[in-house]
Design an enzyme around this catalytic site. Structure first.
Site, PDB file in Angstrom:
ATOM      1  N   ASP A  24      41.977  36.454  42.190  1.00 41.77           N
ATOM      2  CA  ASP A  24      42.313  37.122  43.217  1.00 41.77           C
ATOM      3  C   ASP A  24      43.496  37.448  44.083  1.00 41.77           C
ATOM      4  O   ASP A  24      44.532  36.515  43.717  1.00 41.77           O
ATOM      5  CB  ASP A  24      41.283  36.336  44.358  1.00 41.77           C
ATOM      6  CG  ASP A  24      40.751  36.936  45.440  1.00 41.77           C
ATOM      7  OD1 ASP A  24      41.129  38.291  45.516  1.00 41.77           O
ATOM      8  OD2 ASP A  24      40.613  36.282  46.634  1.00 41.77           O
ATOM      9  N   HIS A  41      46.702  45.330  39.975  1.00 36.24           N
ATOM     10  CA  HIS A  41      45.654  45.260  38.936  1.00 36.24           C
ATOM     11  C   HIS A  41      46.442  45.195  37.749  1.00 36.24           C
ATOM     12  O   HIS A  41      46.074  44.483  36.807  1.00 36.24           O
ATOM     13  CB  HIS A  41      44.506  46.145  39.127  1.00 36.24           C
ATOM     14  CG  HIS A  41      43.634  46.051  40.283  1.00 36.24           C
ATOM     15  ND1 HIS A  41      43.284  44.913  40.657  1.00 36.24           N
ATOM     16  CD2 HIS A  41      43.115  46.853  41.142  1.00 36.24           C
ATOM     17  CE1 HIS A  41      42.503  45.093  41.750  1.00 36.24           C
ATOM     18  NE2 HIS A  41      42.386  46.458  42.028  1.00 36.24           N
ATOM     19  N   LEU A 135      40.563  28.803  21.361  1.00 38.14           N
ATOM     20  CA  LEU A 135      40.221  28.987  22.606  1.00 38.14           C
ATOM     21  C   LEU A 135      38.966  30.076  22.899  1.00 38.14           C
ATOM     22  O   LEU A 135      38.882  31.117  22.067  1.00 38.14           O
ATOM     23  CB  LEU A 135      41.161  29.526  23.634  1.00 38.14           C
ATOM     24  CG  LEU A 135      40.724  30.166  24.772  1.00 38.14           C
ATOM     25  CD1 LEU A 135      40.656  28.745  25.783  1.00 38.14           C
ATOM     26  CD2 LEU A 135      42.154  31.015  25.453  1.00 38.14           C
TER      27      LEU A 135
HETATM   28  C1  FPP Z   1      40.831  40.668  42.757  1.00 36.39           C
HETATM   29  O1  FPP Z   1      42.040  41.033  43.530  1.00 36.39           O
HETATM   30  C2  FPP Z   1      40.804  41.005  41.448  1.00 36.39           C
HETATM   31  C3  FPP Z   1      39.627  41.839  41.044  1.00 36.39           C
HETATM   32  C4  FPP Z   1      38.725  42.333  41.901  1.00 36.39           C
HETATM   33  C5  FPP Z   1      39.746  42.322  39.559  1.00 36.39           C
HETATM   34  C6  FPP Z   1      40.592  41.380  38.632  1.00 36.39           C
HETATM   35  C7  FPP Z   1      41.175  42.196  37.594  1.00 36.39           C
HETATM   36  C8  FPP Z   1      42.362  41.848  36.961  1.00 36.39           C
HETATM   37  C9  FPP Z   1      42.931  40.552  37.019  1.00 36.39           C
HETATM   38  C10 FPP Z   1      42.765  42.750  35.880  1.00 36.39           C
HETATM   39  C11 FPP Z   1      42.032  43.278  35.182  1.00 36.39           C
HETATM   40  C12 FPP Z   1      41.483  42.730  34.025  1.00 36.39           C
HETATM   41  C13 FPP Z   1      40.488  42.912  33.221  1.00 36.39           C
HETATM   42  C14 FPP Z   1      40.456  42.347  31.985  1.00 36.39           C
HETATM   43  C15 FPP Z   1      39.726  43.989  33.733  1.00 36.39           C
HETATM   44  P1  FPP Z   1      41.587  42.085  44.718  1.00 36.39           P
HETATM   45  O2  FPP Z   1      41.607  43.637  44.471  1.00 36.39           O
HETATM   46  O3  FPP Z   1      40.195  41.581  45.434  1.00 36.39           O
HETATM   47  O4  FPP Z   1      42.871  41.591  45.760  1.00 36.39           O
HETATM   48  P2  FPP Z   1      42.585  41.639  47.409  1.00 36.39           P
HETATM   49  O5  FPP Z   1      41.700  40.457  47.707  1.00 36.39           O
HETATM   50  O6  FPP Z   1      44.023  41.113  47.652  1.00 36.39           O
HETATM   51  O7  FPP Z   1      42.470  42.973  47.752  1.00 36.39           O
END
Ligand code: FPP
Length: 250
Positions: A24, A41, A135
């Site tokens: 997150d 991202h 893993l």
């Molecule tokens: C949360 O950050 C993250 C996500 C919803 C997506 C997680 C994705 C990745 C780490 C990269 C993609 C990896 C793959 C394999 C697809 P947020 O956007 O909710 O952050 P915020 O809460 O600060 O807005």
């Protein structure tokens, strides 16, 4: 030459078998730097790569990462497209290296409403790495714990209706064996970055006795030291699984 399994953490530390991560804070990381959320991202994928490498080096057997939740469809279309693109990029770009590193890739979540090319990539990643013994990287994509439990309940209902099962046989095991994680041990440790302290529909059933570590950094800043710190915190926890602590013999 691979690093010894526990390099980076105190040698006496008990390494969890299964670590789940709620990655997150990508958006906040980007916003704090006046960058588009998409850049957060993209940097999140780099952090994921670092995390997989560190997990291998530390001797973790299963790593489950929450990459796209069933509820993430409510985000703007452009951000959804970016996340789908990053999944494609991650599989196309990293699959050969994951395979060469003996990593087995598994994917949990609903595939029915994903585009056909993504489903093919996920199938290819699982098929190519099926026999790997290092893993296991479990990618939770279009995943929701409630949806997974509801699907297990529907499968049980169908078995009961068809006479294959009696209602009194419905127990914890009947549900566990109908989850997508049936052959994966429950997570010992769940890490969430960004400072938020909630589960957000991640591995609801499986996390019944997981330990939780909430880190105050955003996912793009996560590195091996962050993982080692979480493992050390985990090692300090006393896990009782509903029992009591044995009294020391006087
Ligand atoms: C949360 O950050 C993250 C996500 C919803 C997506 C997680 C994705 C990745 C780490 C990269 C993609 C990896 C793959 C394999 C697809 P947020 O956007 O909710 O952050 P915020 O809460 O600060 O807005």
């Amino acid at each position: 030459m691979h690093a010894p399994p526990t390099e980076g953490v105190d040698a006496s530390v008990r390494v969890p078998v299964h670590v789940g991560i709620i990655m997150d804070g990508n958006g906040r990381w980007a916003t704090a730097r006046h960058l588009p959320r998409a850049e957060g991202h993209r940097r999140g994928v780099e952090a994921l790569r670092r995390c997989v490498r560190a997990a291998r080096e530390l001797g973790i057997r299963f790593l489950t990462v929450y990459s796209f939740s069933s509820e993430n469809w409510s985000r703007p279309a452009a951000e959804i497209a970016e996340l789908m693109g990053l999944l494609r990029f991650f599989i196309r770009n990293d699959l050969a290296e994951l395979h060469a590193s003996n990593v087995r890739v598994r994917v949990i979540g609903e595939r029915a409403n994903l585009s056909a090319d993504i489903v093919s990539l996920l199938n290819e990643a699982e098929a190519m790495t099926r026999a790997n013994s290092g893993l296991t990287l479990v990618v939770a994509f279009n995943y929701g714990g409630r949806q997974e439990i509801a699907a297990a309940a529907a499968a049980i209902a169908a078995d009961v209706a068809a006479g294959r099962m009696k209602p009194e046989d419905v127990d914890v095991d009947a549900i566990s064996t109908r989850l997508q994680t049936t052959d994966i041990p429950d997570p010992d440790l769940i890490i969430r970055t960004s400072g938020e302290q909630r589960l957000s529909n991640f591995l609801l059933w499986q996390s019944a006795y997981a330990e939780f570590v909430f880190l105050p950094l955003n996912w793009p800043d996560f590195d091996k030291a962050s993982l080692c710190g979480a493992l050390e915190e985990f090692a300090r926890r006393e896990r009782r699984f509903g029992g009591v602590t044995p009294c020391p013999v006087p």
